[in-house]
Motif scaffolding. Structure first.
Motif, PDB file in Angstrom:
ATOM      1  N   ALA A 204       0.838  -1.206   0.000  1.00 36.06           N
ATOM      2  CA  ALA A 204       0.000   0.000   0.000  1.00 36.06           C
ATOM      3  C   ALA A 204       0.872   1.256   0.000  1.00 36.06           C
ATOM      4  O   ALA A 204       0.577   2.240  -0.696  1.00 36.06           O
ATOM      5  CB  ALA A 204      -0.930  -0.011   1.206  1.00 36.06           C
ATOM      6  N   TYR A 205       1.963   1.223   0.760  1.00 39.87           N
ATOM      7  CA  TYR A 205       2.861   2.374   0.788  1.00 39.87           C
ATOM      8  C   TYR A 205       3.569   2.534  -0.551  1.00 39.87           C
ATOM      9  O   TYR A 205       3.765   3.663  -1.029  1.00 39.87           O
ATOM     10  CB  TYR A 205       3.883   2.222   1.910  1.00 39.87           C
ATOM     11  N   ALA A 206       3.950   1.425  -1.172  1.00 35.96           N
ATOM     12  CA  ALA A 206       4.582   1.494  -2.493  1.00 35.96           C
ATOM     13  C   ALA A 206       3.658   2.175  -3.498  1.00 35.96           C
ATOM     14  O   ALA A 206       4.085   3.024  -4.291  1.00 35.96           O
ATOM     15  CB  ALA A 206       4.948   0.090  -2.969  1.00 35.96           C
ATOM     16  N   ALA A 207       2.367   1.810  -3.474  1.00 31.42           N
ATOM     17  CA  ALA A 207       1.404   2.424  -4.383  1.00 31.42           C
ATOM     18  C   ALA A 207       1.250   3.916  -4.093  1.00 31.42           C
ATOM     19  O   ALA A 207       1.162   4.737  -5.013  1.00 31.42           O
ATOM     20  CB  ALA A 207       0.060   1.706  -4.252  1.00 31.42           C
ATOM     21  N   GLN A 208       1.233   4.259  -2.807  1.00 32.93           N
ATOM     22  CA  GLN A 208       1.111   5.665  -2.424  1.00 32.93           C
ATOM     23  C   GLN A 208       2.287   6.486  -2.953  1.00 32.93           C
ATOM     24  O   GLN A 208       2.102   7.613  -3.447  1.00 32.93           O
ATOM     25  CB  GLN A 208       1.055   5.769  -0.894  1.00 32.93           C
ATOM     26  N   LEU A 209       3.482   5.935  -2.896  1.00 33.63           N
ATOM     27  CA  LEU A 209       4.670   6.659  -3.334  1.00 33.63           C
ATOM     28  C   LEU A 209       4.612   7.026  -4.810  1.00 33.63           C
ATOM     29  O   LEU A 209       5.129   8.073  -5.219  1.00 33.63           O
ATOM     30  CB  LEU A 209       5.924   5.817  -3.072  1.00 33.63           C
ATOM     31  N   ILE A 210       4.018   6.169  -5.620  1.00 32.72           N
ATOM     32  CA  ILE A 210       3.988   6.433  -7.061  1.00 32.72           C
ATOM     33  C   ILE A 210       2.620   6.928  -7.529  1.00 32.72           C
ATOM     34  O   ILE A 210       2.374   7.058  -8.731  1.00 32.72           O
ATOM     35  CB  ILE A 210       4.419   5.187  -7.861  1.00 32.72           C
ATOM     36  N   GLY A 211       1.718   7.200  -6.571  1.00 32.13           N
ATOM     37  CA  GLY A 211       0.455   7.847  -6.894  1.00 32.13           C
ATOM     38  C   GLY A 211      -0.538   6.974  -7.628  1.00 32.13           C
ATOM     39  O   GLY A 211      -1.265   7.469  -8.503  1.00 32.13           O
ATOM     40  N   VAL A 212      -0.591   5.685  -7.293  1.00 31.54           N
ATOM     41  CA  VAL A 212      -1.576   4.796  -7.912  1.00 31.54           C
ATOM     42  C   VAL A 212      -2.399   4.121  -6.812  1.00 31.54           C
ATOM     43  O   VAL A 212      -2.032   4.114  -5.639  1.00 31.54           O
ATOM     44  CB  VAL A 212      -0.903   3.719  -8.795  1.00 31.54           C
ATOM     45  N   GLU A 213      -3.532   3.568  -7.227  1.00 38.59           N
ATOM     46  CA  GLU A 213      -4.352   2.822  -6.290  1.00 38.59           C
ATOM     47  C   GLU A 213      -3.643   1.529  -5.895  1.00 38.59           C
ATOM     48  O   GLU A 213      -3.069   0.847  -6.758  1.00 38.59           O
ATOM     49  CB  GLU A 213      -5.717   2.483  -6.902  1.00 38.59           C
ATOM     50  N   PRO A 214      -3.659   1.171  -4.623  1.00 37.23           N
ATOM     51  CA  PRO A 214      -3.026  -0.091  -4.236  1.00 37.23           C
ATOM     52  C   PRO A 214      -3.801  -1.283  -4.781  1.00 37.23           C
ATOM     53  O   PRO A 214      -5.010  -1.171  -5.055  1.00 37.23           O
ATOM     54  CB  PRO A 214      -3.075  -0.053  -2.702  1.00 37.23           C
ATOM     55  N   PRO A 215      -3.146  -2.402  -4.973  1.00 32.44           N
ATOM     56  CA  PRO A 215      -3.865  -3.605  -5.388  1.00 32.44           C
ATOM     57  C   PRO A 215      -4.941  -3.951  -4.358  1.00 32.44           C
ATOM     58  O   PRO A 215      -4.827  -3.593  -3.184  1.00 32.44           O
ATOM     59  CB  PRO A 215      -2.775  -4.683  -5.414  1.00 32.44           C
ATOM     60  N   PRO A 216      -6.007  -4.622  -4.768  1.00 26.49           N
ATOM     61  CA  PRO A 216      -7.057  -4.968  -3.823  1.00 26.49           C
ATOM     62  C   PRO A 216      -6.529  -5.877  -2.720  1.00 26.49           C
ATOM     63  O   PRO A 216      -5.608  -6.671  -2.931  1.00 26.49           O
ATOM     64  CB  PRO A 216      -8.088  -5.695  -4.694  1.00 26.49           C
ATOM     65  N   LEU A 217      -7.124  -5.740  -1.540  1.00 26.91           N
ATOM     66  CA  LEU A 217      -6.714  -6.557  -0.399  1.00 26.91           C
ATOM     67  C   LEU A 217      -7.383  -7.928  -0.507  1.00 26.91           C
ATOM     68  O   LEU A 217      -8.608  -8.025  -0.596  1.00 26.91           O
ATOM     69  CB  LEU A 217      -7.110  -5.866   0.905  1.00 26.91           C
ATOM     70  N   LEU A 218      -6.575  -8.981  -0.506  1.00 25.20           N
ATOM     71  CA  LEU A 218      -7.065 -10.334  -0.697  1.00 25.20           C
ATOM     72  C   LEU A 218      -6.815 -11.183   0.545  1.00 25.20           C
ATOM     73  O   LEU A 218      -5.869 -10.931   1.303  1.00 25.20           O
ATOM     74  CB  LEU A 218      -6.356 -10.998  -1.886  1.00 25.20           C
ATOM     75  N   SER A 219      -7.632 -12.195   0.719  1.00 20.29           N
ATOM     76  CA  SER A 219      -7.319 -13.224   1.704  1.00 20.29           C
ATOM     77  C   SER A 219      -6.315 -14.187   1.086  1.00 20.29           C
ATOM     78  O   SER A 219      -6.088 -14.189  -0.137  1.00 20.29           O
ATOM     79  CB  SER A 219      -8.577 -13.982   2.108  1.00 20.29           C
ATOM     80  N   LEU A 220      -5.732 -15.018   1.899  1.00 25.83           N
ATOM     81  CA  LEU A 220      -4.773 -15.988   1.380  1.00 25.83           C
ATOM     82  C   LEU A 220      -5.439 -16.930   0.381  1.00 25.83           C
ATOM     83  O   LEU A 220      -4.843 -17.303  -0.636  1.00 25.83           O
ATOM     84  CB  LEU A 220      -4.173 -16.782   2.547  1.00 25.83           C
ATOM     85  N   GLU A 221      -6.671 -17.281   0.645  1.00 24.12           N
ATOM     86  CA  GLU A 221      -7.402 -18.180  -0.251  1.00 24.12           C
ATOM     87  C   GLU A 221      -7.674 -17.494  -1.595  1.00 24.12           C
ATOM     88  O   GLU A 221      -7.554 -18.099  -2.661  1.00 24.12           O
ATOM     89  CB  GLU A 221      -8.707 -18.640   0.384  1.00 24.12           C
ATOM     90  N   GLN A 222      -8.054 -16.224  -1.558  1.00 25.67           N
ATOM     91  CA  GLN A 222      -8.346 -15.488  -2.782  1.00 25.67           C
ATOM     92  C   GLN A 222      -7.103 -15.248  -3.639  1.00 25.67           C
ATOM     93  O   GLN A 222      -7.207 -15.115  -4.868  1.00 25.67           O
ATOM     94  CB  GLN A 222      -8.972 -14.132  -2.438  1.00 25.67           C
ATOM     95  N   ALA A 223      -5.925 -15.224  -3.014  1.00 25.55           N
ATOM     96  CA  ALA A 223      -4.696 -14.879  -3.734  1.00 25.55           C
ATOM     97  C   ALA A 223      -4.255 -15.968  -4.701  1.00 25.55           C
ATOM     98  O   ALA A 223      -3.537 -15.688  -5.660  1.00 25.55           O
ATOM     99  CB  ALA A 223      -3.582 -14.595  -2.740  1.00 25.55           C
ATOM    100  N   ASP A 224      -4.676 -17.195  -4.469  1.00 21.82           N
ATOM    101  CA  ASP A 224      -4.359 -18.310  -5.376  1.00 21.82           C
ATOM    102  C   ASP A 224      -2.857 -18.381  -5.646  1.00 21.82           C
ATOM    103  O   ASP A 224      -2.398 -18.332  -6.797  1.00 21.82           O
ATOM    104  CB  ASP A 224      -5.129 -18.158  -6.690  1.00 21.82           C
ATOM    105  N   LEU A 225      -2.078 -18.530  -4.586  1.00 21.33           N
ATOM    106  CA  LEU A 225      -0.623 -18.536  -4.702  1.00 21.33           C
ATOM    107  C   LEU A 225      -0.091 -19.920  -5.051  1.00 21.33           C
ATOM    108  O   LEU A 225      -0.738 -20.934  -4.807  1.00 21.33           O
ATOM    109  CB  LEU A 225      -0.001 -18.085  -3.375  1.00 21.33           C
ATOM    110  N   SER A 226       1.107 -19.943  -5.598  1.00 22.42           N
ATOM    111  CA  SER A 226       1.793 -21.211  -5.838  1.00 22.42           C
ATOM    112  C   SER A 226       2.184 -21.842  -4.509  1.00 22.42           C
ATOM    113  O   SER A 226       2.208 -21.179  -3.463  1.00 22.42           O
ATOM    114  CB  SER A 226       3.049 -20.972  -6.676  1.00 22.42           C
ATOM    115  N   ALA A 227       2.537 -23.107  -4.556  1.00 23.80           N
ATOM    116  CA  ALA A 227       2.949 -23.804  -3.332  1.00 23.80           C
ATOM    117  C   ALA A 227       4.174 -23.136  -2.724  1.00 23.80           C
ATOM    118  O   ALA A 227       4.296 -23.000  -1.505  1.00 23.80           O
ATOM    119  CB  ALA A 227       3.228 -25.269  -3.638  1.00 23.80           C
ATOM    120  N   SER A 228       5.088 -22.689  -3.588  1.00 20.13           N
ATOM    121  CA  SER A 228       6.294 -22.028  -3.099  1.00 20.13           C
ATOM    122  C   SER A 228       5.962 -20.710  -2.403  1.00 20.13           C
ATOM    123  O   SER A 228       6.478 -20.420  -1.320  1.00 20.13           O
ATOM    124  CB  SER A 228       7.248 -21.768  -4.261  1.00 20.13           C
ATOM    125  N   ALA A 229       5.084 -19.918  -3.023  1.00 20.97           N
ATOM    126  CA  ALA A 229       4.709 -18.637  -2.424  1.00 20.97           C
ATOM    127  C   ALA A 229       3.930 -18.833  -1.133  1.00 20.97           C
ATOM    128  O   ALA A 229       4.087 -18.066  -0.170  1.00 20.97           O
ATOM    129  CB  ALA A 229       3.889 -17.822  -3.408  1.00 20.97           C
TER     130      ALA A 229
END
Length: 266
Positions: A204-229
């Protein structure tokens, strides 16, 4: 002229090489294959010659997929026998495993988490020589590799796991810690910033620094990450850095992520 041999000229080690060369060091490095600025790791004659010429040696090479430690396996005996002023190994704070968000220092047990091979490599380097400095590193960011870049590229997923925090470190603070350790005592050191923080707050801070909307806030289940991630979210710890400050005289230039990322934008 001091001569550093670097095993594994990756992101962090490359930054170290640039700094040392700017201070009139001779630097030799290895990569998997020979390049303009590195010798091939498997070129035993060239590597053994470099070990014999070096005053300082550091490895940033991680364990192989089979769990073996390639540098120790191929060149450990030569490094052990070499006449060196300093030896270093870049390890990972992942060796501590999951401590449910508690603080860990260098006295904490290692080897219980998903980084078992890294833990064995860490122990192997500690046992190799009396002059070894093992620097345990958390998530690394810096120029060209940071949350701001991921937000700009649309690759960032902002994930909220209640109570989950991560430690991190700016690459230039790692370089400074390596150099500070040249005159410090041998041993194991955590090299992290002072403010473990949730991943979603950092993005969220990274997005603020460059003046863009932050990515949506997701739960771990919604993020659909790889096993490694997903593995990153199975462990939760805060990494204490007091030993490096006390014994090496090291102080992070970027003691928390906001300072580090603001400097990247500038």
């Amino acid at each position: 002229m001091p001569h550093m041999l670097i095993f594994g000229l990756g992101y962090t080690a490359g930054r170290l090489a640039d700094r040392l060369r700017s201070e009139d060091w001779q630097v030799t490095a290895t990569r998997r294959e020979e390049t303009d600025n590195a010798i091939a790791f498997d070129d035993a004659a060239a590597v053994l010659a470099a070990i014999g010429e070096a005053t300082h040696i550091i490895s940033s090479v991680p364990p192989s997929r089979d769990g073996s430690e390639p540098v120790l396996s191929q060149y450990g005996e030569a490094i052990k026998a070499a006449s060196l002023e300093w030896t270093g190994y870049l390890s990972s704070t992942g060796v501590y495993g999951d401590v449910k968000g508690a603080w860990v220092d260098e006295s904490a047990p290692i080897g219980s988490g998903r980084r078992r091979a890294r833990s064995q490599a860490d122990i192997g380097w500690q046992a190799l020589r009396e002059d070894v400095r093992v620097l345990r590193l958390p998530g690394i960011y810096g120029p060209g590799r940071n949350p701001i870049t991921r937000v700009q590229q649309g690759k960032a997923k902002r994930i909220n796991v209640p109570g989950q925090v991560f430690s991190r470190i700016h690459v230039d603070d790692i370089v400074a810690a390596v150099i500070d350790s040249f005159n410090g005592p041998a041993g194991v050191y955590n090299i992290s910033d002072d403010l473990p923080a949730p991943q979603h707050e950092v993005l969220a801070y990274a997005a603020q620094l460059i003046g863009v909307e932050p990515p949506p806030l997701l739960s771990l289940e919604q993020a659909d990450l790889s096993a490694s991630a997903l593995g990153f979210y199975e462990e939760n710890r805060r990494v204490a850095n007091g030993k490096a400050k006390r014994l090496l005289g090291w102080e992070p230039l970027y003691p928390e992520y906001k300072a580090g990322m603001a400097a990247l934008v500038k």
